[in-house]
Design a protein around this motif. Structure first.
Motif, PDB file in Angstrom:
ATOM      1  N   TRP A 245       0.844  -1.187   0.000  1.00 55.42           N
ATOM      2  CA  TRP A 245       0.000   0.000   0.000  1.00 55.42           C
ATOM      3  C   TRP A 245       0.885   1.243   0.000  1.00 55.42           C
ATOM      4  CZ3 TRP A 245       1.002   3.155   4.103  1.00 55.42           C
ATOM      5  CH2 TRP A 245       1.509   2.555   5.273  1.00 55.42           C
ATOM      6  N   ARG A 246       0.288   2.380  -0.358  1.00 55.08           N
ATOM      7  CA  ARG A 246       1.005   3.649  -0.304  1.00 55.08           C
ATOM      8  C   ARG A 246       0.012   4.766  -0.037  1.00 55.08           C
ATOM      9  NH1 ARG A 246       2.651   4.306  -6.748  1.00 55.08           N
ATOM     10  NH2 ARG A 246       0.523   4.457  -7.569  1.00 55.08           N
ATOM     11  N   TYR A 247       0.474   5.819   0.592  1.00 55.44           N
ATOM     12  CA  TYR A 247      -0.380   6.974   0.869  1.00 55.44           C
ATOM     13  C   TYR A 247      -0.607   7.777  -0.409  1.00 55.44           C
ATOM     14  CZ  TYR A 247       0.464   6.098   5.831  1.00 55.44           C
ATOM     15  OH  TYR A 247       0.532   5.528   7.078  1.00 55.44           O
ATOM     16  N   ARG A 248      -1.797   8.372  -0.514  1.00 54.31           N
ATOM     17  CA  ARG A 248      -2.139   9.246  -1.623  1.00 54.31           C
ATOM     18  C   ARG A 248      -2.820  10.505  -1.077  1.00 54.31           C
ATOM     19  NH1 ARG A 248      -1.964   7.108  -6.622  1.00 54.31           N
ATOM     20  NH2 ARG A 248      -1.383   9.276  -7.046  1.00 54.31           N
ATOM     21  N   VAL A 249      -2.890  11.529  -1.894  1.00 53.29           N
ATOM     22  CA  VAL A 249      -3.670  12.699  -1.500  1.00 53.29           C
ATOM     23  C   VAL A 249      -5.153  12.369  -1.643  1.00 53.29           C
ATOM     24  CG1 VAL A 249      -1.897  14.411  -2.025  1.00 53.29           C
ATOM     25  CG2 VAL A 249      -3.496  13.701  -3.820  1.00 53.29           C
ATOM     26  N   PRO A 250      -6.017  13.024  -0.878  1.00 56.61           N
ATOM     27  CA  PRO A 250      -7.450  12.726  -0.937  1.00 56.61           C
ATOM     28  C   PRO A 250      -7.990  12.791  -2.370  1.00 56.61           C
ATOM     29  CG  PRO A 250      -7.002  14.079   0.962  1.00 56.61           C
ATOM     30  CD  PRO A 250      -5.715  13.994   0.190  1.00 56.61           C
ATOM     31  N   GLY A 251      -8.743  11.738  -2.712  1.00 59.86           N
ATOM     32  CA  GLY A 251      -9.331  11.637  -4.030  1.00 59.86           C
ATOM     33  C   GLY A 251      -8.627  10.649  -4.930  1.00 59.86           C
ATOM     34  N   LEU A 252      -7.421  10.203  -4.545  1.00 59.14           N
ATOM     35  CA  LEU A 252      -6.653   9.285  -5.379  1.00 59.14           C
ATOM     36  C   LEU A 252      -6.467   7.925  -4.701  1.00 59.14           C
ATOM     37  CD1 LEU A 252      -3.912  11.696  -6.789  1.00 59.14           C
ATOM     38  CD2 LEU A 252      -6.111  11.051  -7.807  1.00 59.14           C
ATOM     39  N   GLY A 253      -7.283   7.635  -3.703  1.00 62.10           N
ATOM     40  CA  GLY A 253      -7.151   6.373  -2.984  1.00 62.10           C
ATOM     41  C   GLY A 253      -8.485   5.733  -2.686  1.00 62.10           C
ATOM     42  N   GLU A 254      -8.535   5.003  -1.582  1.00 60.16           N
ATOM     43  CA  GLU A 254      -9.680   4.154  -1.251  1.00 60.16           C
ATOM     44  C   GLU A 254     -10.736   4.826  -0.374  1.00 60.16           C
ATOM     45  OE1 GLU A 254      -9.303   1.055  -2.555  1.00 60.16           O
ATOM     46  OE2 GLU A 254      -7.231   1.449  -3.165  1.00 60.16           O
ATOM     47  N   VAL A 255     -10.400   5.926   0.293  1.00 60.57           N
ATOM     48  CA  VAL A 255     -11.312   6.522   1.281  1.00 60.57           C
ATOM     49  C   VAL A 255     -12.492   7.181   0.581  1.00 60.57           C
ATOM     50  CG1 VAL A 255     -11.549   8.231   3.123  1.00 60.57           C
ATOM     51  CG2 VAL A 255      -9.446   6.863   2.935  1.00 60.57           C
ATOM     52  N   ASN A 256     -13.694   6.918   1.082  1.00 58.50           N
ATOM     53  CA  ASN A 256     -14.908   7.566   0.584  1.00 58.50           C
ATOM     54  C   ASN A 256     -15.080   8.880   1.343  1.00 58.50           C
ATOM     55  OD1 ASN A 256     -17.576   8.406   0.065  1.00 58.50           O
ATOM     56  ND2 ASN A 256     -18.274   6.299  -0.234  1.00 58.50           N
ATOM     57  N   TRP A 257     -14.541   9.951   0.784  1.00 52.65           N
ATOM     58  CA  TRP A 257     -14.519  11.230   1.491  1.00 52.65           C
ATOM     59  C   TRP A 257     -15.913  11.823   1.659  1.00 52.65           C
ATOM     60  CZ3 TRP A 257     -10.521  12.295   4.288  1.00 52.65           C
ATOM     61  CH2 TRP A 257      -9.307  11.687   3.963  1.00 52.65           C
ATOM     62  N   ARG A 258     -16.796  11.603   0.723  1.00 48.85           N
ATOM     63  CA  ARG A 258     -18.156  12.118   0.855  1.00 48.85           C
ATOM     64  C   ARG A 258     -18.831  11.527   2.084  1.00 48.85           C
ATOM     65  NH1 ARG A 258     -23.272  10.575  -0.815  1.00 48.85           N
ATOM     66  NH2 ARG A 258     -22.420   8.696  -1.783  1.00 48.85           N
ATOM     67  N   ARG A 259     -18.726  10.209   2.266  1.00 53.49           N
ATOM     68  CA  ARG A 259     -19.355   9.571   3.417  1.00 53.49           C
ATOM     69  C   ARG A 259     -18.615   9.912   4.712  1.00 53.49           C
ATOM     70  NH1 ARG A 259     -23.740   9.610   2.920  1.00 53.49           N
ATOM     71  NH2 ARG A 259     -23.907   8.338   4.795  1.00 53.49           N
TER      72      ARG A 259
END
Length: 306
Positions: A245-259
């Motif tokens: 795995w690797r860190y990404r800036v918000p929007g380029l990974g797995e996290v559902n930022w809207r939720r």
């Protein structure tokens, strides 16, 4: 809620230069790095010298923020408060105290750090040590009207076998540290690779979140099938190279930022969501780091209720 970023991603710029760029780019707050001078160590910076407590210096820091209508959301010094070397542990604990004093003088509500771990001892012994280490720190913070916030980063690179090096990585440990008078600087990225749903995890604990960080993560399941959860065991020359795995800036990974942002709002969070930029794709140069921060802003700003 306001959108900000942690200044450590731009270590070679002055605080004033960062503040100018933040305003121009639409950010509303800065989580300011306050490490001592540690040389070229990655993801650290000294944008506030917390050992300088003269009125003129503090007034100059305040002027940077008030003149630009920026918020100084938190003072950041993330290091191992349970370091096995007692001299280093004492130095780190002392610097946290200096950060608390600076925060109080500047009217900043929180100081961010790690619990850490003595990697030579099991978790049970570390929890007992942490209770003694943090008692005077929390007492001092309370006397100054400042909250000590703990990021839930795993810090696997601190442990010789890649196991958790910061005892704040799970909701179970959050409940323990809340009992010590500590609060949470919530970062969802670390939960994803630990197998914890960040949205389910955050909902019961929003009232303990003084500050939140926005970092994303990209996971490679095929590589996880090869290495397993702890990551590379052979040829891991870089202790932080887990391999799957690797860190990404918000929007380029797995996290559902809207939720996730919705869950924070639902729980009553009205603090600062601070981008922590450690994305290797958008890193390495000032221009790339700034582009990464712009990507994060475009992802998150539409979700912030103004």
């Amino acid at each position: 809620m306001k959108l900000g970023f942690l200044t450590a991603c731009l270590p070679d710029l002055s605080l004033e230069q960062i503040a100018d760029w933040a305003v121009k780019s639409g950010y509303q707050a800065l989580e300011v790095a306050a490490w001592p001078d540690l040389g070229a160590r990655p993801f650290v910076a000294t944008h506030i010298n917390v050992k300088k407590d003269d009125a003129q210096y503090l007034a100059s820091i305040n002027e940077i923020f008030t003149s630009r209508n920026l918020e100084l959301s938190s003072i950041a010094f993330y290091d191992n408060n349970l370091h096995p070397d007692q001299i280093q542990r004492d130095e780190i604990n002392s610097h946290v105290i200096a950060c608390i004093d600076a925060a109080a003088a500047l009217g900043v509500p929180s100081v961010g750090t790690f619990i850490g771990r003595d990697w030579n001892k099991p978790v049970k012994e570390n929890l007992a040590i942490a209770k003694d280490v943090f008692a005077p720190i929390v007492k001092h913070a309370n006397s100054k009207g400042v909250r000590v916030i703990i990021e839930n980063c795993v810090m696997e690179g601190w442990h010789p076998d890649g196991y958790p090096g910061n005892l704040a990585y799970s909701p179970e440990l959050w409940e323990w540290m809340f009992g010590l008078g500590l609060y949470l600087n919530f970062d969802p990225s670390h939960l994803v690779w630990m197998g914890i749903d960040p949205i389910a995890a955050v909902k019961p604990y929003v009232k303990y979140i003084e500050h939140a960080q926005a970092k994303d993560i990209e996971v490679f399941p095929d590589k996880r099938n090869q290495y397993g959860y702890p990551g590379k065991a052979i040829g891991r020359d870089n202790p932080w190279d887990v391999g799957w795995w690797r860190y990404r800036v918000p929007g380029l990974g797995e996290v559902n930022w809207r939720r996730l942002v919705d869950a924070l709002y639902e729980g009553g969070f009205n603090g600062v969501l601070s981008v922590e930029h450690e994305d290797p794709i958008w890193g390495g140069t000032e221009a790339k780091v700034k582009t990464g921060l712009e990507i994060a802003h475009k992802t998150l700003q539409p979700l912030i209720v103004s």
